[in-house]
Design a protein around this motif. Structure first.
Motif, short mmCIF file in Angstrom:
data_model
loop_
_atom_site.label_atom_id
_atom_site.label_comp_id
_atom_site.label_asym_id
_atom_site.label_seq_id
_atom_site.Cartn_x
_atom_site.Cartn_y
_atom_site.Cartn_z
N MET A 286 0.84 -1.15 0.00
CA MET A 286 0.22 0.02 -0.11
C MET A 286 0.78 1.29 -0.07
N LEU B 123 0.52 4.54 -2.63
CA LEU B 123 0.08 5.49 -2.35
C LEU B 123 1.33 6.52 -2.46
N VAL C 23 -5.84 9.61 0.45
CA VAL C 23 -5.91 8.70 1.60
C VAL C 23 -7.40 8.11 1.51
N ARG D 78 -8.64 4.04 0.78
CA ARG D 78 -9.38 3.43 2.12
C ARG D 78 -10.53 2.92 1.46
N GLN E 104 -7.26 -2.41 0.92
CA GLN E 104 -8.66 -1.64 1.21
C GLN E 104 -8.79 -1.94 3.01
N ALA F 91 -6.20 -0.28 4.68
CA ALA F 91 -6.38 1.33 4.74
C ALA F 91 -7.65 1.61 5.75
#
Length: 183
Positions: free
Chosen positions: A20, A24, A81, A85, A148, A151
């Motif tokens: 992740m 990101l 962010v 998520r 997911q 997050a």
């Protein structure tokens, strides 16, 4: 610096966190780099990192921002962010991130002292030594669903913090606090 209190080094999702992070903000083709720096020009640099220790961890996003553009930059970062998520990453992003991690790991072990450190730190800190193939299998097992879910665990109002270095006149704390409470 926007940071979230993370999870310790034994957390079941430690490899999910690594993947992740790359997607990101872990490199120059990451979501944050493209969206916040390249498309909107809101910062000089931006990147994220994940750290895990025996009793705690952290996930942070750092950006060099013109003090007159702090609210726009924080809003753009929070948007990314929130997206990671709330929406699954694409298969292409997932594949690229995994290959990036594996490639970077292999390149980092080109020197014998780095190999010694790689295995020695595992023995010292983890009490278990994994081969590259074993680590790469764990990376390859990470799914879009895993990212997911991770997050969602990580990016919550009670875990999120922000630190700024700016003149007090450049920061509207009430506005900043509203931006940070996105969940």
């Amino acid at each position: 610096c926007l940071g979230a209190r993370g999870f310790d080094k034994t957390d079941k999702d430690r490899y999910v966190a690594k993947v992740m992070n790359v997607i990101l903000g872990g490199n120059m083709s990451s979501r944050l780099f493209i969206a916040v720096r390249e498309r909107q020009g809101l910062c000089y640099y931006i990147h994220s990192s994940v750290g895990s220790y025996h009793d705690t961890g952290e996930f942070d996003i750092q950006a060099g921002v013109d003090t007159t553009r702090i609210p726009q930059a924080v809003e753009a970062i929070i948007r990314e962010v929130r997206t990671i998520r709330d929406e699954k990453v694409t298969a292409k992003e997932l594949h690229k991130a995994k290959e990036y991690i594996k490639g970077k790991t292999v390149l980092s072990l080109e020197d014998s002292s780095d190999v010694i450190q790689y295995y020695g730190m595992q023995e010292l800190l983890d009490g278990q030594v994994l081969t590259l193939d074993e680590k790469f299998r764990l990376i390859d097992q990470v799914t879009a669903d895993d990212i997911q879910k991770y997050a969602a665990r990580l990016f919550t109002d009670d875990r999120l913090n922000c630190a700024l270095i700016a003149p007090p006149s450049a920061v509207n704390l009430e506005q900043l606090n509203k931006l940070l409470h996105y969940a």
